[in-house]
Design an enzyme around this catalytic site. Structure first.
Site, PDB file in Angstrom:
ATOM      1  N   GLN A   1      41.358  26.100  45.952  1.00  0.00           N
ATOM      2  CA  GLN A   1      42.151  25.677  47.110  1.00  0.00           C
ATOM      3  C   GLN A   1      42.428  24.175  47.112  1.00  0.00           C
ATOM      4  O   GLN A   1      43.087  23.677  48.036  1.00  0.00           O
ATOM      5  CB  GLN A   1      41.426  26.064  48.407  1.00  0.00           C
ATOM      6  CG  GLN A   1      41.200  27.541  48.595  1.00  0.00           C
ATOM      7  CD  GLN A   1      42.473  28.311  48.918  1.00  0.00           C
ATOM      8  OE1 GLN A   1      43.507  27.738  49.230  1.00  0.00           O
ATOM      9  NE2 GLN A   1      42.407  29.632  48.832  1.00  0.00           N
TER      10      GLN A   1
ATOM     11  N   SER B   1      42.815  28.284  39.904  1.00  0.00           N
ATOM     12  CA  SER B   1      43.589  29.531  40.002  1.00  0.00           C
ATOM     13  C   SER B   1      45.080  29.231  39.952  1.00  0.00           C
ATOM     14  O   SER B   1      45.545  28.294  40.603  1.00  0.00           O
ATOM     15  CB  SER B   1      43.240  30.256  41.310  1.00  0.00           C
ATOM     16  OG  SER B   1      44.074  31.378  41.494  1.00  0.00           O
TER      17      SER B   1
ATOM     18  N   CYS C   1      40.072  38.431  50.223  1.00  0.00           N
ATOM     19  CA  CYS C   1      39.099  39.206  49.463  1.00  0.00           C
ATOM     20  C   CYS C   1      38.131  39.977  50.353  1.00  0.00           C
ATOM     21  O   CYS C   1      37.399  40.835  49.880  1.00  0.00           O
ATOM     22  CB  CYS C   1      38.318  38.287  48.530  1.00  0.00           C
ATOM     23  SG  CYS C   1      39.374  37.444  47.341  1.00  0.00           S
TER      24      CYS C   1
ATOM     25  N   HIS D   1      47.725  31.276  40.960  1.00  0.00           N
ATOM     26  CA  HIS D   1      48.570  31.735  42.070  1.00  0.00           C
ATOM     27  C   HIS D   1      48.309  30.989  43.372  1.00  0.00           C
ATOM     28  O   HIS D   1      48.978  31.240  44.369  1.00  0.00           O
ATOM     29  CB  HIS D   1      48.429  33.252  42.264  1.00  0.00           C
ATOM     30  CG  HIS D   1      47.151  33.692  42.891  1.00  0.00           C
ATOM     31  ND1 HIS D   1      47.051  34.044  44.217  1.00  0.00           N
ATOM     32  CD2 HIS D   1      45.917  33.858  42.372  1.00  0.00           C
ATOM     33  CE1 HIS D   1      45.814  34.411  44.480  1.00  0.00           C
ATOM     34  NE2 HIS D   1      45.102  34.297  43.377  1.00  0.00           N
TER      35      HIS D   1
ATOM     36  N   THR E   1      38.178  33.757  40.072  1.00  0.00           N
ATOM     37  CA  THR E   1      37.030  34.671  40.159  1.00  0.00           C
ATOM     38  C   THR E   1      36.299  34.743  38.829  1.00  0.00           C
ATOM     39  O   THR E   1      35.066  34.647  38.768  1.00  0.00           O
ATOM     40  CB  THR E   1      37.486  36.080  40.594  1.00  0.00           C
ATOM     41  OG1 THR E   1      37.913  36.035  41.954  1.00  0.00           O
ATOM     42  CG2 THR E   1      36.355  37.093  40.471  1.00  0.00           C
TER      43      THR E   1
END
Length: 450
Positions: A228, A248, A374, A250, A121
């Site tokens: 992703q 990202s 989200c 996680h 983000t």
């Protein structure tokens, strides 16, 4: 095995550890054990097991090997990586730079092009707002798609309020963009094109390489949200002509709270920093880099690189197993997104004449979702499904199945069996399903509201 590893890492080596540090490590070990016993007690009191996890697009469990790499930097090696005057800082800096290289190696980049962030983000915000504001004197047009992650769309709306012109490119019914349409949308004042690699809701893979080459030929920067994609499919920023890429932790079996942004050096991409401070990360992202989290992200990237081919084959087999079993047992099921250009571990199915939320509640012993984590608090149908032309009723009936590294065949089979059972039960309760069985065309009915 994990308990022994955890204790060993927390307590450290007995050699050379001073008494206060040893006491601190023992306190930490006791705290972990207390928390574990508390969680176990709560689960026993509720007399229920935790549900199976099938929501790998929302987040992934941390790989135990990642935890092993992080633990020494949580307890023994706690120096500030930006402290240059003593060994504590040097050893943390060395670990941070090693992690930077591990991330760069996974995507085919130079370690100097990797900037640590708090997650995708922040990376997306830095890319879109940073490029737009830096080049605003000459270029004030940005192109993105209607199916981007919410943080990308919201960043664009902020820029719209600042006077920028944003084009929200539509997608085809299979979720992919039309390259010819994108080419027509690019203008002399276009500074950035931002299109995600793999969609987090329907799993489609955009033609990123073709987009990158198009943007380079038109002298437009190309940013892709690859949260992703990285660690799940082969990624090469040089071959793809990507200028900025968001990553990202996680999403690839690493820790939460850490991510990275790839910023190309040649040809150079300039971005305006979002926050001011000590000028860390080449002045692009001020703030102390959290060494344990950076180490965890680096370890996750290295493991992903080693196991990428095996993971992809295994996820593909499990995904095909799930799709084939559901499709063969339940009629009127639609798979959303392109059937070929996709990441197999993200499966979005719409079950006609079944309310998605009702199915999720029925499948309480399997952790699933009806879309992005989200936007899961919203009762509105997924904007991604609406963008690909899905009817509102069908969009409300969609479920996303996420398969990952630790998913087993038994978990897939259990999920499929429960899904088939509850879909049939819910349809038996539905008057619409009964009408369809009687041969009535529901779409031809003109409903009246009283």
């Amino acid at each position: 095995m994990m308990n022994r590893t955890l204790s060993r890492k927390l307590l450290g080596s007995m050699c050379g550890i001073s008494s206060p540090r040893l006491r601190f490590a023992q306190i930490a070990a006791n705290t972990v054990q207390s928390q574990k016993e508390l969680i176990k007690t709560r689960e026993l009191e509720k007399d229920e097991l935790r549900p199976l996890y099938m929501d790998f697009q929302a987040t992934t469990p941390m790989d135990p090997r990642v935890l092993d790499a992080m633990l020494p930097y949580q307890v023994n090696y706690y120096g500030n990586p930006h402290s240059r005057t003593h060994a504590y800082g040097w050893e943390s800096e060395s670990a941070m730079e090693k992690a930077r290289k591990q991330i760069a190696d996974l995507i085919g980049a130079d370690p100097r092009e990797i900037v640590f962030t708090s997650g995708a983000t922040e990376s997306n915000n830095m890319s879109i707002k940073g490029v737009a504001r830096f080049y605003k004197a000459k270029k004030k047009h940005i192109i993105t798609t209607q199916t981007e992650h919410k943080c990308v769309l919201d960043s664009c709306r902020v820029l719209e309020a600042e006077g920028f012109d944003i084009t929200y490119l539509p997608v085809k019914s299979n979720g992919l963009i039309d390259l010819k349409q994108l080419e027509e949308m690019i203008r002399p004042d276009t500074s950035l094109v931002s299109i995600m690699t793999i969609n987090n809701e329907i799993g489609v893979k955009q033609p990123v390489k073709e987009i990158g080459h198009l943007c380079r030929s038109r002298n437009v920067f190309f940013h892709t949200d690859a949260a992703q994609a990285v660690g799940k499919i082969p990624v090469d920023v040089i071959d793809w002509k990507v200028d900025l890429m968001s990553i990202s932790g996680h999403k690839i079996y690493g820790p939460k709270g850490v991510g990275a942004l790839y910023v190309r050096r040649r040809p150079r991409v300039r971005i305006e920093p979002l926050q001011s401070g000590g000028g860390q990360e080449r002045g692009l992202r001020s703030g102390t880099v959290p060494t344990p989290l950076a180490v965890g992200l680096g370890a996750a990237c290295e493991i992903a690189q080693q196991e990428l081919e095996y993971d992809h084959k295994r996820v593909t087999l499990l995904a095909n197993r799930l799709i084939q079993k559901i499709m063969s047992e339940i009629p009127d099921v639609v798979m959303n997104g392109d059937p070929d250009q996709r990441y197999p571990g993200c499966i979005n199915l719409s079950f006609s004449y079944v309310e998605g939320e009702s199915l999720l509640m029925a499948l309480k012993d399997v952790a699933l979702s009806s879309g992005s984590a989200c936007t899961s608090a919203s009762l509105e149908p997924s904007y991604v499904l609406r963008a690909i032309g899905t009817d509102e009723d069908l969009a409300h009936s969609s479920i996303r199945f996420g398969i990952g590294r630790f998913t087993t065949e038994e978990e897939v089979d259990y999920t499929v069996d429960k899904c088939i059972q509850h879909v049939k039960r819910l349809r038996e309760m539905s008057p619409l399903w009964e009408m369809v069985q009687d041969g009535i065309d529901i779409k031809s009915i003109k409903w009246t509201q009283h």
